[in-house]
Design a protein around this motif. Structure first.
Motif, PDB file in Angstrom:
ATOM      1  N   ALA A   1      -8.966   1.595   6.767  1.00 64.94           N
ATOM      2  CA  ALA A   1      -9.887   2.631   7.219  1.00 64.94           C
ATOM      3  C   ALA A   1      -9.144   3.956   7.290  1.00 64.94           C
ATOM      4  N   SER A   2      -9.894   5.044   7.289  1.00 65.52           N
ATOM      5  CA  SER A   2      -9.288   6.364   7.441  1.00 65.52           C
ATOM      6  C   SER A   2     -10.242   7.273   8.201  1.00 65.52           C
ATOM      7  N   ALA A   3      -9.749   7.855   9.282  1.00 65.89           N
ATOM      8  CA  ALA A   3     -10.568   8.778  10.067  1.00 65.89           C
ATOM      9  C   ALA A   3     -10.678  10.130   9.391  1.00 65.89           C
ATOM     10  N   THR A   4      -9.631  10.543   8.691  1.00 70.99           N
ATOM     11  CA  THR A   4      -9.592  11.895   8.130  1.00 70.99           C
ATOM     12  C   THR A   4      -9.573  11.926   6.610  1.00 70.99           C
ATOM     13  N   GLY A   5      -9.552  10.743   5.967  1.00 71.52           N
ATOM     14  CA  GLY A   5      -9.489  10.664   4.505  1.00 71.52           C
ATOM     15  C   GLY A   5      -8.094  10.277   4.039  1.00 71.52           C
ATOM     16  N   ALA A   6      -8.042   9.513   2.962  1.00 71.35           N
ATOM     17  CA  ALA A   6      -6.747   9.065   2.444  1.00 71.35           C
ATOM     18  C   ALA A   6      -6.881   8.676   0.980  1.00 71.35           C
ATOM     19  N   LYS A   7      -5.757   8.781   0.266  1.00 74.56           N
ATOM     20  CA  LYS A   7      -5.652   8.245  -1.087  1.00 74.56           C
ATOM     21  C   LYS A   7      -4.498   7.251  -1.080  1.00 74.56           C
TER      22      LYS A   7
ATOM     23  N   VAL B   1      -0.775   5.222   9.320  1.00 72.40           N
ATOM     24  CA  VAL B   1       0.353   5.501   8.432  1.00 72.40           C
ATOM     25  C   VAL B   1       0.021   6.743   7.608  1.00 72.40           C
ATOM     26  N   HIS B   2       0.913   7.716   7.638  1.00 69.71           N
ATOM     27  CA  HIS B   2       0.674   8.986   6.961  1.00 69.71           C
ATOM     28  C   HIS B   2       1.221   8.961   5.536  1.00 69.71           C
ATOM     29  N   GLY B   3       0.847   9.989   4.767  1.00 69.98           N
ATOM     30  CA  GLY B   3       1.225  10.094   3.368  1.00 69.98           C
ATOM     31  C   GLY B   3       2.728  10.020   3.158  1.00 69.98           C
ATOM     32  N   GLY B   4       3.106   9.462   1.979  1.00 69.03           N
ATOM     33  CA  GLY B   4       4.510   9.335   1.645  1.00 69.03           C
ATOM     34  C   GLY B   4       5.157   8.082   2.181  1.00 69.03           C
ATOM     35  N   ARG B   5       4.355   7.107   2.627  1.00 71.52           N
ATOM     36  CA  ARG B   5       4.892   5.876   3.190  1.00 71.52           C
ATOM     37  C   ARG B   5       4.377   4.665   2.413  1.00 71.52           C
ATOM     38  N   LEU B   6       5.270   3.680   2.219  1.00 67.06           N
ATOM     39  CA  LEU B   6       4.905   2.404   1.618  1.00 67.06           C
ATOM     40  C   LEU B   6       4.768   1.368   2.720  1.00 67.06           C
ATOM     41  N   ILE B   7       3.644   0.654   2.706  1.00 65.52           N
ATOM     42  CA  ILE B   7       3.389  -0.415   3.672  1.00 65.52           C
ATOM     43  C   ILE B   7       3.525  -1.744   2.937  1.00 65.52           C
ATOM     44  N   ARG B   8       4.412  -2.596   3.413  1.00 63.50           N
ATOM     45  CA  ARG B   8       4.582  -3.935   2.838  1.00 63.50           C
ATOM     46  C   ARG B   8       3.933  -4.932   3.774  1.00 63.50           C
ATOM     47  N   LEU B   9       3.038  -5.779   3.213  1.00 60.59           N
ATOM     48  CA  LEU B   9       2.203  -6.668   4.023  1.00 60.59           C
ATOM     49  C   LEU B   9       2.552  -8.132   3.788  1.00 60.59           C
ATOM     50  N   SER B  10       2.144  -8.979   4.724  1.00 57.10           N
ATOM     51  CA  SER B  10       2.325 -10.420   4.584  1.00 57.10           C
ATOM     52  C   SER B  10       1.434 -10.927   3.450  1.00 57.10           C
ATOM     53  N   ASP B  11       1.750 -12.137   2.959  1.00 55.75           N
ATOM     54  CA  ASP B  11       1.054 -12.645   1.771  1.00 55.75           C
ATOM     55  C   ASP B  11      -0.145 -13.533   2.100  1.00 55.75           C
ATOM     56  N   GLN B  12      -0.564 -13.573   3.359  1.00 53.21           N
ATOM     57  CA  GLN B  12      -1.737 -14.341   3.761  1.00 53.21           C
ATOM     58  C   GLN B  12      -2.631 -13.484   4.658  1.00 53.21           C
ATOM     59  N   GLY B  13      -3.933 -13.741   4.611  1.00 54.39           N
ATOM     60  CA  GLY B  13      -4.857 -13.083   5.526  1.00 54.39           C
ATOM     61  C   GLY B  13      -5.738 -12.044   4.855  1.00 54.39           C
TER      62      GLY B  13
ATOM     63  N   LEU C   1       0.860  -1.180   0.000  1.00 48.58           N
ATOM     64  CA  LEU C   1       0.000   0.000   0.000  1.00 48.58           C
ATOM     65  C   LEU C   1       0.896   1.230   0.000  1.00 48.58           C
ATOM     66  N   TYR C   2       0.653   2.139  -0.942  1.00 53.16           N
ATOM     67  CA  TYR C   2       1.378   3.408  -0.898  1.00 53.16           C
ATOM     68  C   TYR C   2       0.378   4.511  -0.597  1.00 53.16           C
ATOM     69  N   VAL C   3       0.529   5.125   0.577  1.00 51.28           N
ATOM     70  CA  VAL C   3      -0.357   6.208   1.001  1.00 51.28           C
ATOM     71  C   VAL C   3       0.198   7.501   0.411  1.00 51.28           C
ATOM     72  N   TYR C   4      -0.517   8.060  -0.571  1.00 51.84           N
ATOM     73  CA  TYR C   4       0.029   9.271  -1.186  1.00 51.84           C
ATOM     74  C   TYR C   4      -0.679  10.541  -0.756  1.00 51.84           C
ATOM     75  N   GLU C   5      -1.766  10.393   0.001  1.00 50.47           N
ATOM     76  CA  GLU C   5      -2.406  11.551   0.637  1.00 50.47           C
ATOM     77  C   GLU C   5      -3.111  11.084   1.892  1.00 50.47           C
TER      78      GLU C   5
END
Length: 284
Positions: free
Chosen positions: A238-244, A221-233, A204-208
């Motif tokens: 969700a976003s409280a304030t909005g996200a792209k 996780v705030h904008g400008g960060r890449l999240i790398r996740l496990s391959d199962q599950g 997931l790349y959060v760009y806003e």
């Protein structure tokens, strides 16, 4: 109930320059590419300063992978050795399969104003690296969009989006790596649970904005960060304030990755052959 996908890492991009001096945020690229298999690179370009992009990307080669360019704002012109000429405009996508070789340029079609978007490099399996190249322009009107009951707008670029209620095929389907590429726009207070194939590498790349992954740490996780996740599950966003967020998933190839600049092959010998072919004018 299935377990949730776990966060393996959260990382910022790094300032970079490519082409004739275009300023970029390199989100994926460099050492340790096996962690992101089948993805090789993700660049973000986002600026209102024409000095950051005006020199563009003059003619250059590629071999062994695919490039996906997603333009959010701005205009870029593509030309290649196959005679293709295309205009990337706001909301459009260019999907280029370099395979055995493409020589192309990407130059700004504007002198000022904002330029914003992404380029993703997707590896090809060894059996396909020397296939014929291909190129496709996809207009914004050809890319499916949907809105979920939970208030999330989804741009379905590749693969198939499903949240258990809505299902939508994307504009592109690819074999072997089975890429899923979605642009998720979460309204404040919204949530979404994309269903993804087990075993797929997911990022997931959060760009806003700011993104929350319940039952995960860190939980925001705030904008400008890449999240790398496990391959199962399962995946719950969700976003409280909005996200792209760009959701990027694909089936790992599991083959050696040997890269030298714009060439990505399985061995050093294949890289040396690519260099000879480019030098001798027979790459493409």
């Amino acid at each position: 109930m299935k377990s949730m996908r776990k966060i393996l890492s959260v990382q910022p991009g790094q300032a970079a320059s490519d082409g004739a001096g275009v300023k970029l945020n390199r989100v994926i690229g460099g050492a340790g590419l096996e962690r992101f298999d089948p993805f090789l690179m993700l660049d973000e370009f986002a600026t209102e300063n024409p000095d950051d992009y005006i020199a563009g990307f003059p003619p250059h080669p590629h071999r062994g992978f695919e490039t996906i360019t997603y333009m959010i704002e701005g205009r870029m012109r593509h030309e290649d050795h196959m005679g293709n000429v295309g205009l990337l405009e706001s909301g459009s996508v260019q999907w280029m399969t370099a395979a055995r070789g493409v020589i192309h340029s990407e130059m700004p079609e504007q002198q000022d104003g904002a330029m914003r978007g992404f380029q993703l490099w997707l590896n090809l399996p060894g059996k396909s690296k020397l296939n014929d190249p291909d190129y496709r322009d996809i207009a914004a009107s050809e890319i499916p969009r949907l809105s979920t009951e939970q208030g999330v707008e989804v741009v379905v670029i590749a693969g198939q989006f499903s949240d258990g209620q809505l299902t939508q095929d994307g504009a592109v389907q690819r074999p072997d790596t089975e890429p899923q590429l979605f642009d998720l726009h979460l309204a404040p207070g919204s949530q979404v649970q994309p269903r993804l194939p087990e075993g797929h590498r997911v990022m997931l790349y959060v760009y806003e904005g700011s993104l929350q992954l319940p039952e995960a740490s860190p939980d925001s996780v705030h904008g400008g960060r890449l999240i790398r996740l496990s391959d199962q599950g399962e995946l719950h966003l969700a976003s409280a304030t909005g996200a792209k967020v760009l959701l990027i998933a694909g089936k790992p190839i599991g083959e050696p990755i040997v890269q030298y600049g714009p060439f990505v092959m399985n061995s050093r010998e294949e890289i040396e052959q690519a260099l000879r072919d480019f030098r001798d004018g027979v790459l493409a």
